[in-house]
Design an enzyme around this catalytic site. Sequence first.
Site, short mmCIF file in Angstrom:
data_model
loop_
_atom_site.label_atom_id
_atom_site.label_comp_id
_atom_site.label_asym_id
_atom_site.label_seq_id
_atom_site.Cartn_x
_atom_site.Cartn_y
_atom_site.Cartn_z
N HIS A 88 3.49 1.34 -33.39
CA HIS A 88 4.16 0.24 -34.07
C HIS A 88 4.34 0.58 -35.56
O HIS A 88 5.40 0.35 -36.12
CB HIS A 88 3.34 -1.04 -33.93
CG HIS A 88 3.08 -1.42 -32.49
ND1 HIS A 88 3.64 -2.54 -31.90
CD2 HIS A 88 2.32 -0.83 -31.53
CE1 HIS A 88 3.23 -2.62 -30.63
NE2 HIS A 88 2.42 -1.60 -30.40
N ASP A 139 6.84 -7.03 -36.35
CA ASP A 139 6.60 -6.61 -34.98
C ASP A 139 6.51 -7.85 -34.09
O ASP A 139 6.00 -8.89 -34.52
CB ASP A 139 5.29 -5.82 -34.92
CG ASP A 139 5.09 -5.10 -33.60
OD1 ASP A 139 4.82 -5.79 -32.60
OD2 ASP A 139 5.19 -3.87 -33.57
#
Length: 459
Positions: free
Chosen positions: A20, A125
């Site tokens: 991520h 995210d």
Amino acid sequence: MEASKADVSIVVVPYPAQGHLNQLLHLSIILSSHGLTVYYAAPRTHIHQARSRLQGWPASATNSLHFHELPIPPYTSPAPNPNSSVFFPAHLQPLFEKFKHVQPHLAKLLQSLSATSRRVVVISDFLVSFAATEAAALPNGEPYTFRCTPPSSVLAWEGEDGPAGNLIKSFGLNTPSTEDCTTEEFLAIVAQSKSMPESGMLISTCGVIEGDFLDLFMQQPDLMGKKLFAIGPLNPTVITETTGPRHRCLDWLDKQPPGSVLYISFGSNSSISDEQIEQLAIGLLNSDQRFVWVLREADRGDLIAEGEKDWQNKLPPGFIEKIEGKGIIIGDWAPQLEILAHQATAAFMSHCGWNSCIESISMGVPMLAWPMHSDQPWNAVLISSYLKVGVIVRDWSPRKEVLLAVEIEKAVKEVMVHDKGEEIKRRARELKEAVRRAVGDGGSSNTELLAFINHITRS
């Protein structure tokens, strides 16, 4: 800087795990290269993690970024358990639990920027639901989520019934079981993202990879009426220089024939048992192929925490001597993009994390799929049976059994030696060129990126 961009602030908030952190740092660099003011907001150790592992960009690429540290409470950073019956990195859960405590610090940053900016664009995210909530609370805030897993994997998790299942079956694909893909604790974090406010979504994929799935994904009830931008891949697709000292493995690759080396890596958060390490070693030895094998302990929540550095003692006796001149073991972080871009690299044995899939596709390198958790079982199907740029090494069904050396040897030879491998390599090269066109001027991903930039800087 154009007036329409000068007073727009972008705050990028990644989830604190390598796959991520990496994708959102790539995105931050791309946006800043278009003259936008970008803040990359994360805990100090994870900013260091992202920056120290960045590959493919010139050293100056991050110079215009603002790295904003979000204080995080102390948390335990246990070692991974390679013998767990579930391969999901549950040892990171203490970090995941503490990460939500950065919310007030993020809110303070956003409020400060809100007072001086015409618009504050927060790209978080999809697991960081609180960032979208804080952005939506601003009078001039716009929250966008970033999905770092493929849209097709979301459809696959919906099950066999309904439009998604019918589409998947129409391609002759079998959806792997979701059992053991994750933990109940992590599913609770995912569930929070279902109701977050968002103006739109950015996705690290493109039409040439998942075009058949994107239209249906956009028809998801929670996405109706929202803007979707498929802007991937985000990593550089052509490597022209490195950001740090050259890794020793690249010098070794320079000495190997073109298209002769198998690269093996199971990502930053996966571990395999001692018994499986032994079987993999024997399989590689018996395949008689050149290889680069990354053999390291999975990341802990804090990279500064002391971890096991020398995994070579888990290899069969005499293995290092037997592979001299034919293979090397890397016990630390490897420059994956540069390895995949090297002309000596022929194939990639991978856990099929989406970062690794996208990077391998970008470099035209076929994959040998060995999924471990999360979206990876589906990604393995996508790579092998839909895109047809790889083969399955480890099927998901017998995941708790040790994969024997003879099966590993068979899969390696299928791609590296046999005629089927030549067809897979050809398709991988063709997909690489299609993806590079997509991110180039006038390509679909480039067009979507510019559309996003134009949207967030509108008057």
